[in-house]
Write a protein that holds these residues in place. Structure first.
Motif, PDB file in Angstrom:
ATOM      1  N   ASN A  54       0.800  -1.233   0.000  1.00 26.31           N
ATOM      2  CA  ASN A  54       0.000   0.000   0.000  1.00 26.31           C
ATOM      3  C   ASN A  54       0.829   1.278   0.000  1.00 26.31           C
ATOM      4  OD1 ASN A  54       0.992  -0.049   2.603  1.00 26.31           O
ATOM      5  ND2 ASN A  54      -0.935   0.564   3.562  1.00 26.31           N
ATOM      6  N   LEU A  55       2.129   1.171  -0.292  1.00 27.52           N
ATOM      7  CA  LEU A  55       2.967   2.364  -0.416  1.00 27.52           C
ATOM      8  C   LEU A  55       2.724   2.978  -1.790  1.00 27.52           C
ATOM      9  CD1 LEU A  55       5.127   4.212   0.758  1.00 27.52           C
ATOM     10  CD2 LEU A  55       6.871   2.635  -0.113  1.00 27.52           C
ATOM     11  N   LEU A  56       2.131   4.190  -1.800  1.00 32.34           N
ATOM     12  CA  LEU A  56       1.755   4.840  -3.056  1.00 32.34           C
ATOM     13  C   LEU A  56       2.878   5.684  -3.642  1.00 32.34           C
ATOM     14  CD1 LEU A  56      -1.860   5.991  -2.132  1.00 32.34           C
ATOM     15  CD2 LEU A  56      -1.161   3.900  -3.310  1.00 32.34           C
ATOM     16  N   SER A  57       3.597   6.383  -2.783  1.00 33.88           N
ATOM     17  CA  SER A  57       4.711   7.195  -3.271  1.00 33.88           C
ATOM     18  C   SER A  57       5.705   7.432  -2.152  1.00 33.88           C
ATOM     19  CB  SER A  57       4.230   8.540  -3.831  1.00 33.88           C
ATOM     20  OG  SER A  57       3.969   9.460  -2.801  1.00 33.88           O
ATOM     21  N   VAL A  58       6.919   7.736  -2.555  1.00 34.30           N
ATOM     22  CA  VAL A  58       7.974   8.046  -1.593  1.00 34.30           C
ATOM     23  C   VAL A  58       8.789   9.206  -2.129  1.00 34.30           C
ATOM     24  CG1 VAL A  58       9.408   6.255  -2.641  1.00 34.30           C
ATOM     25  CG2 VAL A  58      10.045   7.182  -0.418  1.00 34.30           C
ATOM     26  N   THR A  59       9.052  10.169  -1.265  1.00 34.04           N
ATOM     27  CA  THR A  59       9.943  11.278  -1.600  1.00 34.04           C
ATOM     28  C   THR A  59      11.189  11.136  -0.745  1.00 34.04           C
ATOM     29  OG1 THR A  59       8.122  12.766  -2.179  1.00 34.04           O
ATOM     30  CG2 THR A  59      10.246  13.776  -1.654  1.00 34.04           C
ATOM     31  N   VAL A  60      12.336  11.027  -1.374  1.00 33.54           N
ATOM     32  CA  VAL A  60      13.598  10.784  -0.678  1.00 33.54           C
ATOM     33  C   VAL A  60      14.500  12.010  -0.785  1.00 33.54           C
ATOM     34  CG1 VAL A  60      15.665   9.348  -0.551  1.00 33.54           C
ATOM     35  CG2 VAL A  60      13.470   8.320  -1.157  1.00 33.54           C
ATOM     36  N   VAL A  61      15.113  12.377   0.320  1.00 30.94           N
ATOM     37  CA  VAL A  61      16.124  13.429   0.355  1.00 30.94           C
ATOM     38  C   VAL A  61      17.445  12.783   0.742  1.00 30.94           C
ATOM     39  CG1 VAL A  61      16.843  15.620   1.364  1.00 30.94           C
ATOM     40  CG2 VAL A  61      14.407  15.145   1.030  1.00 30.94           C
ATOM     41  N   ALA A  62      18.447  12.910  -0.112  1.00 25.89           N
ATOM     42  CA  ALA A  62      19.756  12.295   0.113  1.00 25.89           C
ATOM     43  C   ALA A  62      20.842  13.286  -0.296  1.00 25.89           C
ATOM     44  CB  ALA A  62      19.871  11.003  -0.698  1.00 25.89           C
ATOM     45  N   PRO A  63      22.099  12.999   0.036  1.00 20.01           N
ATOM     46  CA  PRO A  63      23.178  13.927  -0.326  1.00 20.01           C
ATOM     47  C   PRO A  63      23.335  14.167  -1.820  1.00 20.01           C
ATOM     48  CG  PRO A  63      23.896  12.440   1.399  1.00 20.01           C
ATOM     49  CD  PRO A  63      22.570  11.926   0.934  1.00 20.01           C
ATOM     50  N   THR A  64      22.952  13.192  -2.650  1.00 18.47           N
ATOM     51  CA  THR A  64      23.027  13.364  -4.097  1.00 18.47           C
ATOM     52  C   THR A  64      21.697  12.930  -4.722  1.00 18.47           C
ATOM     53  OG1 THR A  64      23.822  11.121  -4.593  1.00 18.47           O
ATOM     54  CG2 THR A  64      25.490  12.800  -4.050  1.00 18.47           C
ATOM     55  N   ALA A  65      21.435  13.429  -5.913  1.00 19.91           N
ATOM     56  CA  ALA A  65      20.214  13.039  -6.617  1.00 19.91           C
ATOM     57  C   ALA A  65      20.319  11.596  -7.108  1.00 19.91           C
ATOM     58  CB  ALA A  65      19.957  13.982  -7.786  1.00 19.91           C
ATOM     59  N   THR A  66      21.521  11.138  -7.409  1.00 23.29           N
ATOM     60  CA  THR A  66      21.728   9.749  -7.825  1.00 23.29           C
ATOM     61  C   THR A  66      21.279   8.803  -6.729  1.00 23.29           C
ATOM     62  OG1 THR A  66      23.647  10.413  -9.154  1.00 23.29           O
ATOM     63  CG2 THR A  66      23.424   8.079  -8.642  1.00 23.29           C
ATOM     64  N   GLU A  67      21.733   9.071  -5.504  1.00 27.75           N
ATOM     65  CA  GLU A  67      21.363   8.225  -4.369  1.00 27.75           C
ATOM     66  C   GLU A  67      19.879   8.316  -4.080  1.00 27.75           C
ATOM     67  OE1 GLU A  67      22.811   7.256   0.218  1.00 27.75           O
ATOM     68  OE2 GLU A  67      23.487   9.094  -0.770  1.00 27.75           O
ATOM     69  N   ALA A  68      19.327   9.519  -4.128  1.00 30.21           N
ATOM     70  CA  ALA A  68      17.898   9.695  -3.865  1.00 30.21           C
ATOM     71  C   ALA A  68      17.066   8.934  -4.889  1.00 30.21           C
ATOM     72  CB  ALA A  68      17.540  11.173  -3.877  1.00 30.21           C
ATOM     73  N   ASP A  69      17.485   8.953  -6.145  1.00 26.02           N
ATOM     74  CA  ASP A  69      16.761   8.271  -7.215  1.00 26.02           C
ATOM     75  C   ASP A  69      16.765   6.759  -6.993  1.00 26.02           C
ATOM     76  OD1 ASP A  69      15.280   8.103  -9.503  1.00 26.02           O
ATOM     77  OD2 ASP A  69      16.853   8.761 -10.869  1.00 26.02           O
ATOM     78  N   ALA A  70      17.945   6.216  -6.724  1.00 28.27           N
ATOM     79  CA  ALA A  70      18.057   4.770  -6.505  1.00 28.27           C
ATOM     80  C   ALA A  70      17.272   4.335  -5.276  1.00 28.27           C
ATOM     81  CB  ALA A  70      19.525   4.377  -6.365  1.00 28.27           C
ATOM     82  N   LEU A  71      17.360   5.110  -4.195  1.00 32.01           N
ATOM     83  CA  LEU A  71      16.658   4.745  -2.966  1.00 32.01           C
ATOM     84  C   LEU A  71      15.147   4.855  -3.118  1.00 32.01           C
ATOM     85  CD1 LEU A  71      18.897   6.296  -0.162  1.00 32.01           C
ATOM     86  CD2 LEU A  71      18.695   3.888  -0.826  1.00 32.01           C
TER      87      LEU A  71
END
Length: 311
Positions: free
Chosen positions: A256-273
């Motif tokens: 039931n996880l519809l969306s996730v917004t991730v904040v990380a030190p880089t956009a590459t890491e945020a995208d993968a996570l």
């Protein structure tokens, strides 16, 4: 106090204000099947806006001719077609980063799962659902590392490539938006950058049209990426099949996880996570976030919204 001194003080004050505001420019165009926008304070760089815009275009063209699966003449497409190609530094870099995420996620993030993504289809067209035999065959090809797909990391990586260029010419206040986002420093109003979080409901196909909240930067360097299943799915026999494929099983995720917004030190890491969290679901994603300082997130489920402590 002399008239000259007064004028000098006024001039210095105006100069200080001008330096505080900086010289922000907006550079935009088309890339990776959509639009991109770069907002940057180029005061003190000594580089004309036109030259910066040209270099950004050149970098995005290089990314397209290297990593795009839609560009049939790209290095990636030719590699997937079985051609004997020489990997460039960029190709090797993103592959190496992807392999590290594959290892750290136990296979939940896998750029070698292109055969699985292919049989499920982009957009989930009518009658595109594969049978168990096709899924088993695609799983075997995935294990054999036959084809690559960088969609789950390429946009974040692209943001970081542009940010590195801007750093190289002295820019410290920037927002790079190529579908995913990298931001750093302050906006033209002297505050941290603000980024809206789209409401994950079916039919919300326009970014920014309906928001569940706004994330505000503290001025640090951050990659900010949102991933979700509410815009891409397929319904058959009353069942909704999510866009996110679990490369460990070969099937779409069912949680039931519809969306996730991730904040990380880089956009590459945020995208993968962001992709990883959409695969593993709410409980595992929350445990990962709480165990990794420096990673913040907003998890939106069908029945609740969870924010990490410093989000």
């Amino acid at each position: 106090m002399s008239r000259f001194s007064i004028i000098s003080i006024i001039f210095c004050t105006l100069l200080l204000c001008a330096c505080t505001r900086g010289r922000y420019v907006v550079i935009s165009g088309y890339a990776q099947g959509g639009t991109y926008t770069v907002k940057a304070d180029i005061a003190g760089t000594g580089v004309p806006q036109k030259k910066i815009a040209g270099q950004i275009e050149n970098l995005l063209t290089t990314i397209d001719t290297t990593l795009s699966g839609y560009n049939k003449s790209s290095l990636l497409s030719r590699y997937n077609a079985g051609e004997d190609v020489e990997p460039t530094e960029m190709f090797s870099d993103i592959l190496g980063i992807s392999e590290k995420f594959n290892e750290s996620t136990g296979g939940a993030f896998d750029v070698w799962a292109a055969p699985l993504f292919d049989i499920w289809g982009f957009g989930f067209k009518t009658d595109s659902l594969p049978d168990a035999t096709r899924i088993a065959e695609a799983m075997e090809l995935t294990r054999e590392h036959k084809k690559l797909n960088f969609n789950a990391i390429a946009q974040g990586y692209s943001c970081d490539v542009i940010a590195r260029y801007l750093h190289s010419i002295g820019v410290t206040n920037m927002l790079v938006d190529i579908g995913e986002i990298y931001c750093e420093g302050l906006n033209p109003k002297g505050r941290g950058w603000s980024i809206g979080i789209d409401t994950p409901v079916d039919g919300n196909n326009t970014p920014g049209a309906s928001l569940s909240g706004i994330w505000e930067s503290d001025g640090g360097a951050h990659g900010v990426v949102t991933s979700g299943n509410y815009r891409k799915f397929y319904v058959k026999d009353g069942r909704k099949y999510a866009h996110t494929i679990d490369p460990r099983t070969g099937y779409p995720v069912d949680h039931n996880l519809l969306s996730v917004t991730v904040v990380a030190p880089t956009a590459t890491e945020a995208d993968a996570l962001a992709t990883y969290f959409m695969v593993i679901g709410f409980d595992e994603a929350r445990r990962y976030i709480e165990a990794h300082p420096g990673i913040e997130a907003c998890l939106i489920c069908s029945d609740n919204i969870w924010y990490s402590e410093k989000f």
